[in-house]
Design a protein around this motif. Structure first.
Motif, mmCIF file in Angstrom:
data_model
loop_
_atom_site.group_PDB
_atom_site.id
_atom_site.type_symbol
_atom_site.label_atom_id
_atom_site.label_comp_id
_atom_site.label_asym_id
_atom_site.label_seq_id
_atom_site.Cartn_x
_atom_site.Cartn_y
_atom_site.Cartn_z
ATOM 1 N N ASP A 160 0.832 -1.211 0.000
ATOM 2 C CA ASP A 160 0.000 0.000 0.000
ATOM 3 C C ASP A 160 0.866 1.261 0.000
ATOM 4 O O ASP A 160 0.511 2.272 -0.623
ATOM 5 C CB ASP A 160 -0.921 0.020 1.221
ATOM 6 C CG ASP A 160 -1.890 -1.156 1.251
ATOM 7 O OD1 ASP A 160 -2.116 -1.773 0.197
ATOM 8 O OD2 ASP A 160 -2.412 -1.461 2.353
ATOM 9 N N ILE A 161 2.018 1.215 0.705
ATOM 10 C CA ILE A 161 2.938 2.350 0.708
ATOM 11 C C ILE A 161 3.558 2.520 -0.680
ATOM 12 O O ILE A 161 3.674 3.643 -1.197
ATOM 13 C CB ILE A 161 4.032 2.166 1.776
ATOM 14 C CG1 ILE A 161 3.410 2.049 3.171
ATOM 15 C CG2 ILE A 161 5.049 3.307 1.721
ATOM 16 C CD1 ILE A 161 2.530 3.201 3.588
ATOM 17 N N TRP A 162 3.985 1.428 -1.289
ATOM 18 C CA TRP A 162 4.550 1.520 -2.646
ATOM 19 C C TRP A 162 3.540 2.114 -3.627
ATOM 20 O O TRP A 162 3.891 2.915 -4.484
ATOM 21 C CB TRP A 162 4.988 0.143 -3.130
ATOM 22 C CG TRP A 162 6.188 -0.401 -2.427
ATOM 23 C CD1 TRP A 162 7.198 0.312 -1.842
ATOM 24 C CD2 TRP A 162 6.516 -1.789 -2.237
ATOM 25 N NE1 TRP A 162 8.133 -0.541 -1.304
ATOM 26 C CE2 TRP A 162 7.752 -1.826 -1.535
ATOM 27 C CE3 TRP A 162 5.906 -2.980 -2.606
ATOM 28 C CZ2 TRP A 162 8.368 -3.035 -1.193
ATOM 29 C CZ3 TRP A 162 6.518 -4.176 -2.259
ATOM 30 C CH2 TRP A 162 7.732 -4.198 -1.560
ATOM 31 N N LEU A 163 2.264 1.726 -3.486
ATOM 32 C CA LEU A 163 1.240 2.266 -4.392
ATOM 33 C C LEU A 163 0.919 3.717 -4.068
ATOM 34 O O LEU A 163 0.473 4.469 -4.945
ATOM 35 C CB LEU A 163 -0.010 1.386 -4.356
ATOM 36 C CG LEU A 163 -0.066 0.278 -5.423
ATOM 37 C CD1 LEU A 163 -0.050 0.848 -6.837
ATOM 38 C CD2 LEU A 163 1.070 -0.717 -5.273
ATOM 39 N N ALA A 164 1.159 4.133 -2.833
ATOM 40 C CA ALA A 164 1.038 5.558 -2.512
ATOM 41 C C ALA A 164 2.104 6.355 -3.263
ATOM 42 O O ALA A 164 1.836 7.442 -3.800
ATOM 43 C CB ALA A 164 1.179 5.779 -1.003
ATOM 44 N N VAL A 165 3.314 5.813 -3.329
ATOM 45 C CA VAL A 165 4.371 6.465 -4.105
ATOM 46 C C VAL A 165 3.987 6.506 -5.582
ATOM 47 O O VAL A 165 4.151 7.528 -6.258
ATOM 48 C CB VAL A 165 5.717 5.744 -3.905
ATOM 49 C CG1 VAL A 165 6.798 6.361 -4.789
ATOM 50 C CG2 VAL A 165 6.144 5.794 -2.433
ATOM 51 N N SER A 166 3.445 5.394 -6.085
ATOM 52 C CA SER A 166 3.000 5.361 -7.487
ATOM 53 C C SER A 166 1.923 6.407 -7.742
ATOM 54 O O SER A 166 1.880 7.022 -8.816
ATOM 55 C CB SER A 166 2.464 3.970 -7.837
ATOM 56 O OG SER A 166 3.477 2.987 -7.762
ATOM 57 N N THR A 167 1.055 6.612 -6.758
ATOM 58 C CA THR A 167 -0.003 7.617 -6.895
ATOM 59 C C THR A 167 0.589 9.021 -6.988
ATOM 60 O O THR A 167 0.178 9.830 -7.829
ATOM 61 C CB THR A 167 -0.975 7.506 -5.705
ATOM 62 O OG1 THR A 167 -1.642 6.236 -5.769
ATOM 63 C CG2 THR A 167 -2.010 8.613 -5.724
ATOM 64 N N LEU A 168 1.554 9.312 -6.132
ATOM 65 C CA LEU A 168 2.202 10.632 -6.201
ATOM 66 C C LEU A 168 2.877 10.851 -7.550
ATOM 67 O O LEU A 168 2.774 11.943 -8.143
ATOM 68 C CB LEU A 168 3.238 10.776 -5.077
ATOM 69 C CG LEU A 168 2.729 11.259 -3.717
ATOM 70 C CD1 LEU A 168 3.884 11.325 -2.726
ATOM 71 C CD2 LEU A 168 2.056 12.627 -3.824
ATOM 72 N N THR A 169 3.566 9.839 -8.060
ATOM 73 C CA THR A 169 4.255 10.012 -9.345
ATOM 74 C C THR A 169 3.269 10.044 -10.504
ATOM 75 O O THR A 169 3.579 10.605 -11.565
ATOM 76 C CB THR A 169 5.299 8.911 -9.564
ATOM 77 O OG1 THR A 169 4.675 7.629 -9.521
ATOM 78 C CG2 THR A 169 6.383 8.967 -8.504
#
Length: 319
Positions: A160-169
């Motif tokens: 979920d944290i990795w996908l939060a980073v993907s969301t920001l990018t």
């Protein structure tokens, strides 16, 4: 130093260890296949399109635009949270902020950070990402699929944290390589595992990190979610096989970006030796900020927390 002298616990939350002893705690050896396990999960997460959706939040703030956010994580898990954007200045950095095991009901507007898009995700099963039959009670959440190394819920929370980073990018492609992570307790432990394998995160702050040195975590008297895991292990005996793959201290040895780690000398919920195992494992550059106590009110706590908050603001300053 004002380590609490009186407390209501039937054990010593310092575990009889002084600072020099805590600084000597080493992480456990990794199980065979540790890196392969996490690298495969990371590449699987990178392939997920988070499909983020923003909407105006009912929460308002004079310094920040507040947006409600939903994105998809692995296994099509719907993650809720907030994105806050500065009302003044450009967006020059990104920051993902994790939460403790109590979850989160609103963004933290007290972070002394400017010109930064800050994403506050709620990890799966908790707060805005509640999903029955996963329990929101930390003592049960921490046990969800603990008997299944490949599907233990803590791994999903890292994703979920990795996908939060993907969301920001996805929103701000130019932020890739300029995204930090900050997390406390549960969010600190999950963050260590996330940062270790995500090259898009350029620096991290972990406070009172959980899930460190799992063999010790299973043995040292404690309260909260760790106590629940100890009780499960005593009854079933099969938790450590899974937990060795979800050890924040083992993962921390793989971190290669600047880190600020805040650890406590006294803590009834996350044993200090387990916290220090995480902090000590991180290669330099790694700044360790010492707190007198964690998960416990003590004289001077407000001053120490204010000093740490100021340091966090400097650490995540705009490049």
């Amino acid at each position: 130093m004002s380590i609490p002298k009186t407390h209501p616990f039937d054990f010593d939350p310092t575990y009889g260890m002084r600072l020099e002893e805590l600084l000597a705690v080493k992480p456990p050896e990794p199980p065979e296949g540790f890196d392969d396990f996490w690298e495969a999960r990371y590449h699987k997460a990178l392939a997920v399109d988070p499909q983020p959706v923003l909407s105006r939040s009912r929460i308002t703030h004079p310094d920040w635009h507040v947006l409600d956010l939903v994105y998809l994580s692995t296994d099509a898990f719907r993650i809720g949270g907030w994105l806050i954007l500065p009302r003044e200045g450009e967006v020059r950095r990104g920051l993902v902020v994790g939460h403790g095991y109590g979850g989160r009901d609103r963004p933290d507007f007290e972070l002394p950070i400017k010109e930064t898009a800050i994403l506050f995700p709620c990890c799966r099963g908790l707060s805005l990402s509640a999903h029955p039959p996963i329990s929101q009670n930390p003592s049960w959440h921490v046990l969800h699929d603990i008997d299944k190394p490949d599907s233990y819920i803590i791994g999903g929370c890292v994703e979920d944290i990795w996908l939060a980073v993907s969301t920001l990018t996805a929103f701000y492609p130019w932020l890739c390589g300029h995204i930090g992570y900050s997390g406390i307790s549960f969010g600190g432990g999950v963050g260590a595992m996330a940062i270790a394998y995500d090259e898009r995160i350029d620096r991290g702050h972990l406070a009172l990190p959980s899930f460190g040195h799992q063999p010790l975590r299973l043995k040292l008297p404690t309260v909260g979610s760790a106590q629940s895991v100890q009780e499960y292990q005593a009854e079933h005996g099969n938790a450590l096989e899974t937990l060795r793959f979800y050890d924040a201290a083992t993962a921390a040895r793989r971190i290669n970006v600047p880190m600020l780690t805040a650890v406590a000398l006294f803590d009834p919920a996350v044993a200090p030796p387990c916290q220090f195992a995480v902090a000590n494992a991180i290669p330099k550059p790694n700044e360790i900020f010492i707190l007198d106590a964690g998960h416990f009110d003590y004289p001077g706590s407000a001053e120490q927390e204010a000093a740490l908050r100021d340091r966090v603001g400097q650490f995540f300053g705009v490049p």
